[in-house]
Design an enzyme around this catalytic site. Sequence first.
Site, PDB file in Angstrom:
ATOM      1  N   THR A   1       0.843  -1.202   0.000  1.00 27.86           N
ATOM      2  CA  THR A   1       0.000   0.000   0.000  1.00 27.86           C
ATOM      3  C   THR A   1       0.875   1.248   0.000  1.00 27.86           C
ATOM      4  O   THR A   1       1.942   1.253   0.625  1.00 27.86           O
ATOM      5  CB  THR A   1      -0.895  -0.010   1.256  1.00 27.86           C
ATOM      6  OG1 THR A   1      -1.782  -1.127   1.168  1.00 27.86           O
ATOM      7  CG2 THR A   1      -1.728   1.265   1.387  1.00 27.86           C
TER       8      THR A   1
ATOM      9  N   THR B   1       4.303   4.266  -3.737  1.00 28.77           N
ATOM     10  CA  THR B   1       5.234   3.426  -4.510  1.00 28.77           C
ATOM     11  C   THR B   1       4.519   2.142  -4.932  1.00 28.77           C
ATOM     12  O   THR B   1       4.658   1.684  -6.080  1.00 28.77           O
ATOM     13  CB  THR B   1       6.494   3.104  -3.680  1.00 28.77           C
ATOM     14  OG1 THR B   1       6.901   4.276  -2.965  1.00 28.77           O
ATOM     15  CG2 THR B   1       7.631   2.628  -4.564  1.00 28.77           C
TER      16      THR B   1
ATOM     17  N   GLY C   1       6.295  -0.791  -0.416  1.00 27.44           N
ATOM     18  CA  GLY C   1       7.183   0.316  -0.072  1.00 27.44           C
ATOM     19  C   GLY C   1       7.531   0.312   1.407  1.00 27.44           C
ATOM     20  O   GLY C   1       7.204  -0.628   2.146  1.00 27.44           O
TER      21      GLY C   1
ATOM     22  N   LYS D   1       7.083   0.935   8.684  1.00 29.41           N
ATOM     23  CA  LYS D   1       6.001   1.025   7.717  1.00 29.41           C
ATOM     24  C   LYS D   1       4.731   1.482   8.438  1.00 29.41           C
ATOM     25  O   LYS D   1       4.660   1.430   9.652  1.00 29.41           O
ATOM     26  CB  LYS D   1       5.760  -0.349   7.067  1.00 29.41           C
ATOM     27  CG  LYS D   1       6.930  -0.792   6.199  1.00 29.41           C
ATOM     28  CD  LYS D   1       6.682  -2.085   5.441  1.00 29.41           C
ATOM     29  CE  LYS D   1       5.352  -2.197   4.785  1.00 29.41           C
ATOM     30  NZ  LYS D   1       5.039  -1.086   3.877  1.00 29.41           N
ATOM     31  N   GLY D   2       3.755   1.904   7.647  1.00 30.96           N
ATOM     32  CA  GLY D   2       2.483   2.284   8.250  1.00 30.96           C
ATOM     33  C   GLY D   2       2.147   3.747   8.076  1.00 30.96           C
ATOM     34  O   GLY D   2       1.087   4.195   8.517  1.00 30.96           O
TER      35      GLY D   2
ATOM     36  N   GLY E   1       1.137   4.928   5.533  1.00 31.59           N
ATOM     37  CA  GLY E   1      -0.107   4.844   4.757  1.00 31.59           C
ATOM     38  C   GLY E   1      -1.209   4.087   5.481  1.00 31.59           C
ATOM     39  O   GLY E   1      -2.234   3.740   4.875  1.00 31.59           O
TER      40      GLY E   1
ATOM     41  N   GLU F   1      -0.451  -5.296   5.974  1.00 28.32           N
ATOM     42  CA  GLU F   1       0.836  -5.487   5.274  1.00 28.32           C
ATOM     43  C   GLU F   1       1.633  -6.586   5.967  1.00 28.32           C
ATOM     44  O   GLU F   1       2.227  -7.451   5.317  1.00 28.32           O
ATOM     45  CB  GLU F   1       1.622  -4.176   5.276  1.00 28.32           C
ATOM     46  CG  GLU F   1       0.994  -3.125   4.366  1.00 28.32           C
ATOM     47  CD  GLU F   1       1.639  -1.746   4.475  1.00 28.32           C
ATOM     48  OE1 GLU F   1       1.413  -0.949   3.577  1.00 28.32           O
ATOM     49  OE2 GLU F   1       2.353  -1.483   5.452  1.00 28.32           O
TER      50      GLU F   1
HETATM   51  O1  LIG Z   1       3.745   1.301   4.925  1.00 23.88           O
HETATM   52  C1  LIG Z   1       3.154   1.851   4.047  1.00 23.88           C
HETATM   53  C2  LIG Z   1       1.676   2.012   4.052  1.00 23.88           C
HETATM   54  O2  LIG Z   1       1.112   1.563   5.254  1.00 23.88           O
HETATM   55  C3  LIG Z   1       3.889   2.394   2.866  1.00 23.88           C
HETATM   56  O3  LIG Z   1       4.632   1.361   2.308  1.00 23.88           O
HETATM   57  C4  LIG Z   1       4.806   3.491   3.323  1.00 23.88           C
HETATM   58  O4  LIG Z   1       4.032   4.451   4.007  1.00 23.88           O
HETATM   59  C5  LIG Z   1       5.540   4.119   2.151  1.00 23.88           C
HETATM   60  O5  LIG Z   1       4.639   4.832   1.383  1.00 23.88           O
HETATM   61  P1  LIG Z   1       5.058   5.566   0.036  1.00 23.88           P
HETATM   62  O6  LIG Z   1       5.344   4.506  -0.966  1.00 23.88           O
HETATM   63  O7  LIG Z   1       3.835   6.379  -0.308  1.00 23.88           O
HETATM   64  O8  LIG Z   1       6.255   6.433   0.323  1.00 23.88           O
END
Ligand SMILES: O=C(CO)[C@H](O)[C@H](O)COP(=O)(O)O
Length: 225
Positions: free
Chosen positions: A28, A31, A82, A94-95, A97, A103
């Site tokens: 998520t 990326t 990502g 992570k997190g 997003g 995940e």
């Molecule tokens: O852990 C995540 C979502 O829960 C994403 O992988 C992390 O926030 C990176 O996001 P982006 O690719 O928008 O930089």
Amino acid sequence: MTQDELKQAVARAAIDYVVDGEIIGVGTGSTANFFIDELARIKDRIKGTVASSEATAARLRGHGIPVFDLNEVESMAVYIDGADEIDAQGAMIKGGGAALTREKIVASVSKKFVCIADGSKLVDTLGKFPLPVEVIPMARAVVMRKLALLGGQPKLRLKPGTDQPFITDNGGELIDVAGLSITDPVALEEEINQITGVIAVGLFAKAGADVCLLGTAEGVKTLSL
Ligand SMILES: O=C(CO)[C@H](O)[C@H](O)COP(=O)(O)O
């Protein structure tokens, strides 16, 4: 190159890790979204996907890519996602997003974790990015007190533009812990997992990335971890 161009480059490179005829675990974030758009070009080569969030599932379905319920899938060859931060050992935060719990679950069923990130995500020590922790809403305050004892500054994540808590796909709330210098990510992950009321912590250290595709101005670098 812009940060988005670097993300797009690693998303494209990740296609080499897609195994024909298999179900692919999909992360998520921005990326991962670039990766989904690349995956759409070769969708006829795969059986389908398992999504780590409702947003990812919607984007995959929008491209006509089948999305399986994880309960129907025993194992996957690869999970591609990502990260907010990654260190040289493959431990990640992570997190950002908000999808850390799903995940972690989807990654746990996958044989290989391929992290796709722009070069700014590679750090010596994790913790500059506030560490997300998903909690059961009634446990928010007690968990925040316990996280403060670990030396960080916990803050409840709010729905943008409101003073209401952000609610995850699982009905949980998110606490972002700033000010941690994470010198032993495996130990901290274990410690936070032990706090009653925590659903999941956004430290992926015990089971980190196996490969990291890092987008840099000199091209995509592959870190084998
Ligand atoms: O852990 C995540 C979502 O829960 C994403 O992988 C992390 O926030 C990176 O996001 P982006 O690719 O928008 O930089």
